[in-house]
Scaffold this active site. Structure first.
Site, PDB file in Angstrom:
ATOM      1  CG  ASP A 100      20.940   5.396  37.822  1.00 30.49           C
ATOM      2  OD1 ASP A 100      20.552   4.426  37.126  1.00 30.49           O
ATOM      3  OD2 ASP A 100      20.340   6.482  37.835  1.00 30.49           O
ATOM      4  CG  ASP A 103      12.126   1.355  40.103  1.00 31.68           C
ATOM      5  OD1 ASP A 103      11.646   0.587  40.943  1.00 31.68           O
ATOM      6  OD2 ASP A 103      11.584   2.442  39.845  1.00 31.68           O
ATOM      7  N   GLY A 105      13.441  -3.029  36.450  1.00 33.94           N
ATOM      8  CA  GLY A 105      14.347  -3.873  35.667  1.00 33.94           C
ATOM      9  C   GLY A 105      14.134  -3.753  34.164  1.00 33.94           C
ATOM     10  CB  THR A 107      16.044   0.773  32.198  1.00 31.71           C
ATOM     11  OG1 THR A 107      14.901   1.591  32.430  1.00 31.71           O
ATOM     12  CG2 THR A 107      17.111   1.572  31.463  1.00 31.71           C
ATOM     13  CE  LYS A 131      13.894   2.822  43.996  1.00 32.86           C
ATOM     14  NZ  LYS A 131      12.899   3.768  43.431  1.00 32.86           N
ATOM     15  CG  ASP A 159      16.865  12.958  38.034  1.00 29.74           C
ATOM     16  OD1 ASP A 159      16.957  11.722  37.849  1.00 29.74           O
ATOM     17  OD2 ASP A 159      16.057  13.668  37.429  1.00 29.74           O
TER      18      ASP A 159
END
Ligand code: IMP
Length: 177
Positions: A100, A103, A105, A107, A131, A159
């Site tokens: 998704d 951010d 990076g 993960t 981002k 979420d």
């Protein structure tokens, strides 16, 4: 939609981008056999569904789940933990990880290392959002939807504390403390 949310990327632009990404991926993997799409739970489930249904090449779907730092008990924000693995061996297969959002990076970097060790024929990533201002790990994303500023976004699978995942558009929520 609640009042504090502001639309950043409307549904139509997401649909248009999913069309483009699926067309590019379909060309890139044509004639290579079955593509294994690995959706990173939970945030990618809507993007993966839309992307996969637009592909014109043979493909199958797998899911993998990792902790996001909101749920992590670790004090190290870069720490990532595997919660659920894929069901089938990916050795010798062409694999595309579908995220998704990238951010920091951490993960995606963790996932790519984990999957690379299993000997896929190829391993690439596709992320709807990124981002760039938050990047802490240099990752080569093969297929990117949109670069966004350093804001917290919800909707289209994303979420905030499990809320707003099913909004059709990507919306900005005031930054969590
Ligand atoms: P990274 O490891 O810092 O790249 O973080 C990736 C994960 O953080 C994503 O898969 C999301 O679960 C979560 N995340 C980061 N930014 C956002 C956001 O703006 N909205 C929702 N989830 C986010």
């Amino acid at each position: 939609m609640t009042d504090e949310l502001q639309i950043l990327i409307p549904e139509e632009r997401i649909t248009e981008r999913a069309d483009q990404l699926a067309a590019t991926i379909s060309v890139d993997y044509a004639g290579k056999g079955e593509l294994v799409l690995i959706g990173v739970l939970k945030g990618s489930f809507i993007f993966l569904a839309d992307l996969a249904r637009r592909l014109t090449i043979p493909h199958r779907i797998e899911f993998i789940a990792v902790t996001s730092y909101g749920d992590s008990e670790s004090t190290d924000p870069g720490a990532v933990r595997l919660l659920m693995d894929v069901r089938h061996d990916i050795g010798g297969q062409h694999v595309l990880v579908v995220e998704d959002i990238v951010d920091t990076g951490h993960t995606l970097s963790y996932l790519l290392k984990l999957l690379e060790a299993r000997g896929p024929a190829s391993l690439e990533s596709c992320t709807l959002l990124r981002k760039p201002d938050r990047s802490e790990v240099d990752i080569d994303v093969a297929y990117l939807g949109f670069d966004i500023p350093d804001v917290w976004v919800v909707g289209y699978g994303l979420d905030f504390a499990e809320r707003h995942r099913t909004l059709p558009s990507i919306c900005v929520i005031p930054q969590p403390e």
